[in-house]
Design a protein around this motif. Structure first.
Motif, PDB file in Angstrom:
ATOM      1  N   ALA A 142       0.867  -1.221   0.001  1.00  0.00           N
ATOM      2  CA  ALA A 142       0.057   0.098   0.011  1.00  0.00           C
ATOM      3  C   ALA A 142       0.867   1.134   0.052  1.00  0.00           C
ATOM      4  O   ALA A 142       0.617   2.330  -0.653  1.00  0.00           O
ATOM      5  N   GLU A 181      10.542   3.486   6.044  1.00  0.00           N
ATOM      6  CA  GLU A 181      10.479   1.981   6.072  1.00  0.00           C
ATOM      7  C   GLU A 181      11.363   1.752   7.403  1.00  0.00           C
ATOM      8  O   GLU A 181      12.386   1.795   7.439  1.00  0.00           O
ATOM      9  N   GLU A 205      -3.676  -2.815   4.838  1.00  0.00           N
ATOM     10  CA  GLU A 205      -3.999  -4.015   5.868  1.00  0.00           C
ATOM     11  C   GLU A 205      -4.262  -3.282   7.446  1.00  0.00           C
ATOM     12  O   GLU A 205      -4.906  -4.118   8.220  1.00  0.00           O
ATOM     13  N   PHE A 229      -3.835  -7.732  -1.788  1.00  0.00           N
ATOM     14  CA  PHE A 229      -3.224  -6.867  -2.173  1.00  0.00           C
ATOM     15  C   PHE A 229      -3.892  -6.112  -3.217  1.00  0.00           C
ATOM     16  O   PHE A 229      -3.958  -4.714  -3.253  1.00  0.00           O
TER      17      PHE A 229
HETATM   18  P1  FAD Z   1       2.619  -4.572   4.401  1.00  0.00           P
HETATM   19  O1  FAD Z   1       2.958  -5.041   2.889  1.00  0.00           O
HETATM   20  O2  FAD Z   1       2.671  -5.445   5.453  1.00  0.00           O
HETATM   21  O3  FAD Z   1       3.612  -3.481   4.429  1.00  0.00           O
HETATM   22  C1  FAD Z   1       3.936  -2.769   5.598  1.00  0.00           C
HETATM   23  C2  FAD Z   1       5.275  -2.259   5.637  1.00  0.00           C
HETATM   24  O4  FAD Z   1       5.216  -1.229   6.944  1.00  0.00           O
HETATM   25  C3  FAD Z   1       6.125  -3.293   6.083  1.00  0.00           C
HETATM   26  O5  FAD Z   1       7.355  -3.155   5.098  1.00  0.00           O
HETATM   27  C4  FAD Z   1       6.726  -2.870   7.302  1.00  0.00           C
HETATM   28  O6  FAD Z   1       8.024  -3.292   7.568  1.00  0.00           O
HETATM   29  C5  FAD Z   1       6.455  -1.561   7.441  1.00  0.00           C
HETATM   30  N1  FAD Z   1       6.353  -1.109   8.729  1.00  0.00           N
HETATM   31  C6  FAD Z   1       5.589  -1.666   9.754  1.00  0.00           C
HETATM   32  N2  FAD Z   1       5.645  -0.785  10.864  1.00  0.00           N
HETATM   33  C7  FAD Z   1       6.533   0.119  10.673  1.00  0.00           C
HETATM   34  C8  FAD Z   1       7.149   1.439  11.238  1.00  0.00           C
HETATM   35  N3  FAD Z   1       6.659   1.429  12.664  1.00  0.00           N
HETATM   36  N4  FAD Z   1       7.696   2.250  10.689  1.00  0.00           N
HETATM   37  C9  FAD Z   1       8.051   2.212   9.570  1.00  0.00           C
HETATM   38  N5  FAD Z   1       7.829   1.013   8.762  1.00  0.00           N
HETATM   39  C10 FAD Z   1       6.845   0.326   9.272  1.00  0.00           C
HETATM   40  N6  FAD Z   1      -2.148 -11.150  -0.478  1.00  0.00           N
HETATM   41  C11 FAD Z   1      -2.634 -11.370  -1.662  1.00  0.00           C
HETATM   42  O7  FAD Z   1      -3.415 -10.718  -2.153  1.00  0.00           O
HETATM   43  N7  FAD Z   1      -1.923 -12.215  -2.338  1.00  0.00           N
HETATM   44  C12 FAD Z   1      -1.096 -13.195  -1.888  1.00  0.00           C
HETATM   45  O8  FAD Z   1      -0.554 -13.982  -2.700  1.00  0.00           O
HETATM   46  C13 FAD Z   1      -0.834 -13.085  -0.520  1.00  0.00           C
HETATM   47  N8  FAD Z   1       0.355 -13.805  -0.051  1.00  0.00           N
HETATM   48  C14 FAD Z   1       0.673 -13.784   1.300  1.00  0.00           C
HETATM   49  C15 FAD Z   1       1.744 -14.458   1.895  1.00  0.00           C
HETATM   50  C16 FAD Z   1       2.129 -14.242   3.058  1.00  0.00           C
HETATM   51  C17 FAD Z   1       3.101 -15.417   3.499  1.00  0.00           C
HETATM   52  C18 FAD Z   1       1.581 -13.149   3.663  1.00  0.00           C
HETATM   53  C19 FAD Z   1       2.208 -13.082   5.084  1.00  0.00           C
HETATM   54  C20 FAD Z   1       0.695 -12.506   3.214  1.00  0.00           C
HETATM   55  C21 FAD Z   1       0.130 -12.450   1.818  1.00  0.00           C
HETATM   56  N9  FAD Z   1      -0.729 -11.755   1.329  1.00  0.00           N
HETATM   57  C22 FAD Z   1      -1.392 -11.961   0.117  1.00  0.00           C
HETATM   58  C23 FAD Z   1      -1.347 -10.585   2.312  1.00  0.00           C
HETATM   59  C24 FAD Z   1      -0.724  -9.174   1.924  1.00  0.00           C
HETATM   60  O9  FAD Z   1       0.766  -9.664   1.800  1.00  0.00           O
HETATM   61  C25 FAD Z   1      -0.941  -8.100   2.777  1.00  0.00           C
HETATM   62  O10 FAD Z   1      -2.407  -7.985   2.669  1.00  0.00           O
HETATM   63  C26 FAD Z   1      -0.119  -6.886   1.963  1.00  0.00           C
HETATM   64  O11 FAD Z   1       1.044  -6.848   2.088  1.00  0.00           O
HETATM   65  C27 FAD Z   1      -0.928  -5.815   2.824  1.00  0.00           C
HETATM   66  O12 FAD Z   1      -0.134  -4.497   2.444  1.00  0.00           O
HETATM   67  P2  FAD Z   1       0.359  -3.399   3.198  1.00  0.00           P
HETATM   68  O13 FAD Z   1       1.060  -2.438   2.643  1.00  0.00           O
HETATM   69  O14 FAD Z   1      -0.960  -2.842   4.043  1.00  0.00           O
HETATM   70  O15 FAD Z   1       1.253  -4.087   4.399  1.00  0.00           O
END
Ligand code: FAD
Length: 399
Positions: free
Chosen positions: A14, A33, A369, A382
Motif C-alpha cells: 500500500a 520504512e 492492511e 493486494f
Molecule cells: P505490508 O505489505 O505488510 O507493509 C507494511 C510495511 O510497513 C512493511 O514494509 C513494514 O516493515 C512497514 N512498517 C511496519 N511498521 C513500521 C513502522 N513503525 N515504521 C516504518 N515502517 C513500518 N495477499 C494477496 O493478495 N495475495 C497473496 O499472494 C498474498 N500472499 C501472502 C503470503 C504471505 C506469507 C503473507 C504473510 C501475506 C500474503 N498476502 C497476500 C497478504 C498481503 O501480503 C498483505 O495483505 C499486504 O502486504 C498488505 O499490504 P500493506 O502495505 O498494508 O502491508
C-alpha cells in the motif's frame, strides 16, 4: 529536519503504491520504512509468485464492519487498472483457479514495478531502516522523530500493515498512531491461517500430513468449496485459510468430505447394487485410502468387515451424515506466526471511504492492511492495498 508534502509510514504494497500515485500527481513524498528493504511481504507472497489480484473482485470478497466501505476505492482503482499496469510493464502472468492472477516468474516483478514507478517520478525519497519513535502534530504539520532525524509534512499516510508474521515487519505502530489521534480500533486476530487441533481428529490429520482433498468447509457464517491440506498441526489449504477469517475461538466447523455427492443416496444405492462390497472399498474412488482407514475406525469400527447388505438403512444414513458433515472443533489457529493477514484494526467507520482520511484528524490517512478490511484468499488483499492507496493518493494535496 526534512520538510515534504507527504510522509508515508511503511514501504509495503500500500505504501509504495501510494507513493507512486501521489508523486505522479506532483507531490514530494518521503517514505519511511522500518525494515532494511521495502516490500518484503510482496516478495514472499503467493509462494514467491505474488497473487497480485483476481479477475473477479467485489465487495463480498472482503470482511469489514462496514461491508460497503471498500466499494468506492475498488471503483476508483479496480483489478483491471492494476492488470493494465502489469501488462504495460510486460510482466508475464497467468490465471489459476477461481480467477487468481500470479506472476509467471517471480513476485520480484511486482515489487520492481512499484519501485521503478516511484523512481521514475523522481519525487519519492525512500528511507529504509528508519525507526520512528514519535508522531506529533504540534501545529499544522505532522512531526516525526526517528533514528534518521526529524521529518515534517502536512499529510501523513499510515501504511504499516498488520500483525501477521512479526519477523516480516508486522507490528503495532500503525494502531498506536490511530489511537493517539482519537480513532477507534477494532479487536485484531490472525486471519487466513491454518487451524490447529488437539483432539482425536488432530491425530488423524497428523498421520495424513501432506495429503490434500477437495471438500466444503463451513460454519454458520461462511462456506468454501476448495482444497484442505492435512498437516502435522491440523488443517491448512485454501478452504481452511478462508474459513479461519470467519471462525472464533471455541466454535465448531463442518467438513463435507464428499461435496459433490449426496452420501445418503449414494450409500443406499450401493447397498442395492453392490450388496457384497465392503463400505471402505466403495469409498476408494472418492477419498484417499489412508483417510478411509481412519474414518472406518472412527465411524464404523465394529462393522468394518460387514458387506453393504448387512448394514441397516438407518446405519448407512448415520454414516452418510458424517461423511457429508464431519463436525470438527479446532483448538485454535497457528496465530500471527503463519497468518497471511490481520483481521480488525483501524475502524473504517471513522475513515472516509472515498479518501481513507481520518474523520477525527485532517491530513491523516490509513491504507492497506492496518485498516479493518480483510480480503478472502485469492489476490484480494493486494487489491485492497492497491485500491485504498490509489484512492488516498487522489485526495492528497500538492504543496
Ligand atoms: P505490508 O505489505 O505488510 O507493509 C507494511 C510495511 O510497513 C512493511 O514494509 C513494514 O516493515 C512497514 N512498517 C511496519 N511498521 C513500521 C513502522 N513503525 N515504521 C516504518 N515502517 C513500518 N495477499 C494477496 O493478495 N495475495 C497473496 O499472494 C498474498 N500472499 C501472502 C503470503 C504471505 C506469507 C503473507 C504473510 C501475506 C500474503 N498476502 C497476500 C497478504 C498481503 O501480503 C498483505 O495483505 C499486504 O502486504 C498488505 O499490504 P500493506 O502495505 O498494508 O502491508
Amino acid at each position: 529536519m526534512v520538510n515534504t508534502d507527504l510522509i508515508i509510514l511503511g514501504a509495503g504494497a500500500a505504501g509504495l503504491m501510494c507513493a507512486w500515485q501521489a508523486a505522479a500527481r506532483g507531490l514530494k513524498v518521503t517514505v519511511l520504512e522500518r525494515a532494511k528493504r521495502p516490500g518484503r511481504k510482496i516478495l514472499m507472497s503467493g509462494g514467491g509468485r505474488c497473487n497480485f489480484t483476481n479477475l473477479d473482485v467485489e465487495a463480498r470478497h472482503f470482511l469489514c464492519e462496514n461491508p460497503h466501505f471498500v466499494k468506492s476505492a475498488l471503483k476508483q482503482y479496480s483489478n483491471w487498472d492494476f492488470i493494465g499496469k502489469v501488462i504495460e510493464h510486460e510482466i508475464p502472468y497467468h490465471e489459476r483457479d477461481l480467477g487468481k492472477l500470479f506472476c509467471d516468474d517471480s513476485a520480484k516483478d511486482i515489487l520492481n514495478m512499484l519501485l521503478l514507478e516511484c523512481e521514475a517520478t523522481t519525487r519519492v525519497n525512500l528511507i529504509s531502516q528508519c525507526d520512528v519513535q514519535t508522531v506529533d502534530k504540534p501545529k499544522d504539520d505532522f512531526l516525526l522523530q526517528s533514528n534518521k532525524g526529524q521529518f515534517s509534512a502536512p499529510q501523513l499516510v499510515v501504511a504499516t500493515g498488520g500483525l501477521s508474521i512479526p519477523s516480516m515487519g508486522g507490528g503495532e505502530f500503525g494502531y498506536q498512531i490511530a489511537e493517539q489521534f482519537g480513532l477507534t480500533l477494532l479487536p485484531t486476530r490472525a486471519g487466513l491461517v491454518p487451524f490447529t487441533f488437539s483432539d482425536a481428529a488432530g491425530k488423524i490429520f497428523e498421520s495424513l500430513a501432506g495429503i490434500a482433498i477437495d471438500v466444503t468447509l463451513s460454519n454458520e457464517r461462511a462456506s468454501f468449496s476448495e482444497a484442505v491440506l492435512f498437516t502435522h498441526r491440523g488443517l491448512s489449504g485454501p478452504a481452511s485459510l478462508q474459513l479461519s477469517n470467519y471462525w472464533h475461538s471455541g466454535e465448531t466447523i463442518h467438513m463435507d468430505l464428499l461435496p459433490s455427492l449426496d452420501a445418503r443416496a449414494f450409500l443406499l444405492e450401493q447397498k442395492q447394487q453392490q450388496a457384497k462390497a465392503k463400505l471402505r472399498s466403495l469409498l476408494r474412488d472418492l477419498l484417499p485410502k489412508a483417510l478411509i482407514k481412519h474414518l472406518e475406525q472412527l465411524w464404523w469400527p465394529t462393522e468394518s468387515d460387514r458387506a453393504m447388505a448387512e448394514f441397516s438403512n438407518q446405519r448407512l444414513e448415520e454414516i452418510a451424515r458424517q461423511l457429508n458433515n464431519w463436525v470438527l472443533k479446532p483448538s485454535g489457529t497457528e496465530g500471527y506466526r503463519t497468518a497471511e493477514v490481520t483481521l480488525g484494526g483501524v475502524d473504517c467507520r471513522q475513515l472516509s471511504s472515498k479518501t481513507m482520511e481520518a474523520e477525527t484528524q485532517s491530513g491523516l490517512f490509513f491504507i492497506g492492511e492496518v485498516v479493518d478490511v480483510t480480503g478472502h484468499l485469492g489476490g484480494f488483499n493486494f487489491q485492497w492495498a492497491w485500491s485504498s492507496a490509489y484512492a488516498c493518493a487522489q485526495a492528497l494535496k500538492p504543496a
